[in-house]
Design a protein around this motif. Structure first.
Motif, mmCIF file in Angstrom:
data_model
loop_
_atom_site.group_PDB
_atom_site.id
_atom_site.type_symbol
_atom_site.label_atom_id
_atom_site.label_comp_id
_atom_site.label_asym_id
_atom_site.label_seq_id
_atom_site.Cartn_x
_atom_site.Cartn_y
_atom_site.Cartn_z
ATOM 1 N N UNK A 26 0.849 -1.187 0.000
ATOM 2 C CA UNK A 26 0.000 0.000 0.000
ATOM 3 C C UNK A 26 0.889 1.242 0.000
ATOM 4 N N UNK A 27 0.619 2.171 -0.938
ATOM 5 C CA UNK A 27 1.344 3.444 -0.999
ATOM 6 C C UNK A 27 0.385 4.581 -0.682
ATOM 7 N N UNK A 28 0.754 5.390 0.324
ATOM 8 C CA UNK A 28 -0.005 6.585 0.683
ATOM 9 C C UNK A 28 0.962 7.757 0.683
ATOM 10 N N UNK A 29 0.757 8.706 -0.223
ATOM 11 C CA UNK A 29 1.696 9.808 -0.381
ATOM 12 C C UNK A 29 1.507 10.951 0.589
ATOM 13 N N UNK A 30 0.307 11.116 1.120
ATOM 14 C CA UNK A 30 0.027 12.243 2.020
ATOM 15 C C UNK A 30 -1.172 11.874 2.881
ATOM 16 N N UNK B 255 3.569 -4.721 3.004
ATOM 17 C CA UNK B 255 4.280 -3.475 3.298
ATOM 18 C C UNK B 255 3.370 -2.282 3.064
ATOM 19 N N UNK B 256 3.668 -1.200 3.789
ATOM 20 C CA UNK B 256 2.971 0.063 3.597
ATOM 21 C C UNK B 256 4.017 1.164 3.519
ATOM 22 N N UNK B 257 3.826 2.081 2.557
ATOM 23 C CA UNK B 257 4.684 3.248 2.379
ATOM 24 C C UNK B 257 3.908 4.443 2.903
ATOM 25 N N UNK B 258 4.449 5.100 3.942
ATOM 26 C CA UNK B 258 3.744 6.181 4.628
ATOM 27 C C UNK B 258 4.547 7.472 4.625
ATOM 28 N N UNK B 259 3.870 8.615 4.569
ATOM 29 C CA UNK B 259 4.581 9.884 4.736
ATOM 30 C C UNK B 259 5.013 10.034 6.194
ATOM 31 N N UNK B 260 6.163 10.657 6.400
ATOM 32 C CA UNK B 260 6.626 10.921 7.769
ATOM 33 C C UNK B 260 6.850 12.417 7.928
ATOM 34 N N UNK C 77 9.158 4.716 4.817
ATOM 35 C CA UNK C 77 8.811 6.134 4.953
ATOM 36 C C UNK C 77 9.107 6.932 3.696
ATOM 37 N N UNK C 78 8.235 7.921 3.463
ATOM 38 C CA UNK C 78 8.430 8.961 2.459
ATOM 39 C C UNK C 78 8.623 10.246 3.262
ATOM 40 N N UNK C 79 9.887 10.649 3.516
ATOM 41 C CA UNK C 79 10.144 11.786 4.414
ATOM 42 C C UNK C 79 9.547 13.103 3.931
ATOM 43 N N UNK C 80 8.829 13.754 4.852
ATOM 44 C CA UNK C 80 8.184 15.048 4.585
ATOM 45 C C UNK C 80 8.653 16.118 5.562
ATOM 46 N N UNK D 148 13.763 4.243 4.144
ATOM 47 C CA UNK D 148 13.116 5.483 3.733
ATOM 48 C C UNK D 148 13.545 5.839 2.320
ATOM 49 N N UNK D 149 12.673 6.546 1.626
ATOM 50 C CA UNK D 149 12.900 6.938 0.242
ATOM 51 C C UNK D 149 13.707 8.221 0.174
ATOM 52 N N UNK D 150 14.277 8.473 -0.999
ATOM 53 C CA UNK D 150 14.964 9.726 -1.278
ATOM 54 C C UNK D 150 14.070 10.577 -2.172
ATOM 55 N N UNK D 151 14.085 11.871 -1.912
ATOM 56 C CA UNK D 151 13.256 12.789 -2.699
ATOM 57 C C UNK D 151 14.020 13.242 -3.934
ATOM 58 N N UNK D 152 13.310 13.331 -5.070
ATOM 59 C CA UNK D 152 13.927 13.816 -6.311
ATOM 60 C C UNK D 152 13.238 15.105 -6.749
#
Length: 200
Positions: A116-120, A141-146, A183-186, A196-200
């Motif tokens: 599951x991917x949740x961007x915001x 797995x779940x991808x969550x904003x942090x 995590x998708x760091x915010x 955690x992912x890297x932002x582009x």
């Protein structure tokens, strides 16, 4: 690292999530919503196409190879089934009355994995996610904003650390049930994330 973790990282490494990457993406790009800090068309990075979006939360601002999925629709790309989750589908799945979400949520499924991917997220979305995680106990797995602190009333918060704290509690609960949490760091990298992912 577990075999499941290696498989999940191989899957998510080939996909761009909004403006975040876990590896070198080559398959496609998923867009959760149209805010500039999430829009792949607003960055200089060459994102993989097609760009997959839900029209309720995003409209491409220029030409690109796109795939438009409405709430509840799915598309198979290679060995991955991509499904859009918006308020109507989530209302049906959770039994909650959901009028709107901050962003479109995405399910990625293969023969072996469910991600599951949740961007915001808004604070009000957390109860929906908690109920959905009960409904899908076999989620890999779940991808969550942090987030760090968010100044109220942004994201529906009533105090500075509300969103951060609620996501952390939910992430720990998901991990305790055997779900991998990324995590998708915010822009904060949380201690609950296995990667955690890297932002582009």
């Amino acid at each position: 690292m577990s075999v499941k973790g290696e498989s999940v990282e191989e899957l998510i490494g080939g996909i761009q999530f909004d403006r975040w990457i876990f590896g070198y993406p080559t398959r496609f790009t998923l867009v959760s919503h149209g805010h500039t800090d999430h829009d792949p068309l607003a960055c200089s990075f060459n994102f993989p196409q097609p760009l997959i979006y839900c029209p309720k939360t995003y409209t491409p601002k220029r030409n690109a190879n796109v795939l438009r999925l409405q709430d509840g629709e799915k598309e198979k790309i290679d060995d991955i089934i991509v499904s859009a989750l918006e308020s109507q589908t989530l209302t049906r799945l959770t039994g909650l009355n959901i009028s709107r979400l901050h962003a479109c949520w995405w399910i990625l499924s293969t023969k072996k994995l469910l991600v599951l991917f949740i961007g915001e997220l808004d604070v009000s979305d957390i109860s929906v996610l908690s109920k959905l995680l009960e409904f899908i106990p076999h989620l890999d797995a779940v991808l969550l904003p942090s987030y760090g602190g968010v100044n109220p009333p942004a994201h529906g918060s009533s105090f500075r650390d509300e969103l951060k704290d609620k996501i952390a509690t939910l992430a720990v609960s998901a991990k305790n049930k055997g779900c991998l949490v990324y995590a998708l760091p915010h822009p904060v990298v949380p201690d609950w994330a296995e990667l955690y992912a890297n932002r582009v």
